[in-house]
Write a protein that holds these residues in place. Structure first.
Motif, PDB file in Angstrom:
ATOM      1  N   LYS A  41     -15.290  25.868  37.485  1.00  0.00           N
ATOM      2  CA  LYS A  41     -14.778  27.119  37.093  1.00  0.00           C
ATOM      3  C   LYS A  41     -13.276  26.832  36.357  1.00  0.00           C
ATOM      4  O   LYS A  41     -12.424  26.275  36.737  1.00  0.00           O
ATOM      5  N   ALA A  42     -13.011  27.388  35.374  1.00  0.00           N
ATOM      6  CA  ALA A  42     -11.743  27.487  34.763  1.00  0.00           C
ATOM      7  C   ALA A  42     -10.506  28.008  35.705  1.00  0.00           C
ATOM      8  O   ALA A  42     -10.755  29.147  36.277  1.00  0.00           O
ATOM      9  N   PRO A  43      -9.388  27.460  35.745  1.00  0.00           N
ATOM     10  CA  PRO A  43      -8.360  28.146  36.708  1.00  0.00           C
ATOM     11  C   PRO A  43      -8.088  29.567  36.172  1.00  0.00           C
ATOM     12  O   PRO A  43      -8.036  30.006  35.015  1.00  0.00           O
ATOM     13  N   PRO A  44      -7.646  30.413  37.244  1.00  0.00           N
ATOM     14  CA  PRO A  44      -7.447  31.685  36.741  1.00  0.00           C
ATOM     15  C   PRO A  44      -6.185  31.981  36.329  1.00  0.00           C
ATOM     16  O   PRO A  44      -5.832  33.029  35.534  1.00  0.00           O
ATOM     17  N   GLN A  45      -4.981  30.784  36.377  1.00  0.00           N
ATOM     18  CA  GLN A  45      -3.686  31.016  35.940  1.00  0.00           C
ATOM     19  C   GLN A  45      -3.610  29.778  34.886  1.00  0.00           C
ATOM     20  O   GLN A  45      -4.380  28.775  34.965  1.00  0.00           O
ATOM     21  N   ALA A  46      -2.604  29.953  33.956  1.00  0.00           N
ATOM     22  CA  ALA A  46      -2.453  28.808  32.821  1.00  0.00           C
ATOM     23  C   ALA A  46      -1.022  28.098  33.392  1.00  0.00           C
ATOM     24  O   ALA A  46      -0.240  28.014  32.685  1.00  0.00           O
TER      25      ALA A  46
END
Length: 201
Positions: A36-41
């Motif tokens: 899953k892509a991280p929720p924060q950049a």
């Protein structure tokens, strides 16, 4: 009246290979979808994904090893029978558990039970592959090119021993158990020319 010989049924191998390739491709797809892509950049969010990514890499390598060996094996195989189809499905069943085992160990890095379960899946997949090769040798005969190419299969037997040792070791040291899983993968990454030699005129 001449005595008729009873021969084992022979079937073309193409559909088995195509089905196996499709299942393995789906297994890899499911594994990568678990990332899953991280929720924060930011880098902190990325660091949290490292265990899951590393478990994916290890599982991808293992699935790749099975695909590679399966492909080489069936280059030497001339034909299949019903027992071969079931033995191949048995292998695909255990390979199909790789996404679940990978996700569990990725969510709980170095936790004893997920690491041990991962080893169980590796062990049973390796055993299933060994049984597939024995089924094929039985079908083709002990004097066949396939039987000669497989030989004593020292790498396969060593892998089974290392997996069997790693499973209980996971409850004492999950790090060492994972190191054994990586060691087996490295052993199989070394090119194995047995099947290619069998195809050489």
């Amino acid at each position: 009246m001449a005595n008729s010989q009873i021969r084992a049924p022979r079937m073309a191998k193409g559909r088995l290979e195509a089905f196996s390739d499709g299942v393995i491709a789906i297994i890899i797809t499911i594994m990568v979808l678990e990332l899953k892509a991280p929720p924060q950049a930011d880098l902190a969010a990325m660091r949290a994904l490292i265990p899951g990514f590393l478990s994916y890499v290890l599982s991808f390598v293992y699935v790749g090893i099975y695909w590679n060996n399966h492909h080489h094996l069936f280059q030497v195989v001339k034909h299949v029978n019903g027992a071969t189809l079931w033995a191949n499905l048995h292998l695909l069943f255990w390979l199909s558990l790789f996404p679940f085992a990978t996700a569990w160990i990725g969510e709980n890095p170095f936790a004893a039970l997920p690491v041990a379960f991962y080893g169980v899946v590796l062990l049973l997949a390796a055993l299933a592959y060994f049984l597939l090769t024995r089924t094929l040798v039985l079908h083709h005969g002990a004097g066949s090119a396939l039987a000669r190419a497989l030989g004593r299969d020292r790498k396969g037997k060593l892998s089974l021993l290392l997996y069997a040792a790693a499973i209980p070791l996971a409850f004492a040291s999950a790090w060492l158990a994972c190191a054994l899983y990586i060691l087996v993968a490295v052993i199989w990454l070394v090119p194995d020319r047995r099947m290619e030699r069998a195809l050489t005129p």
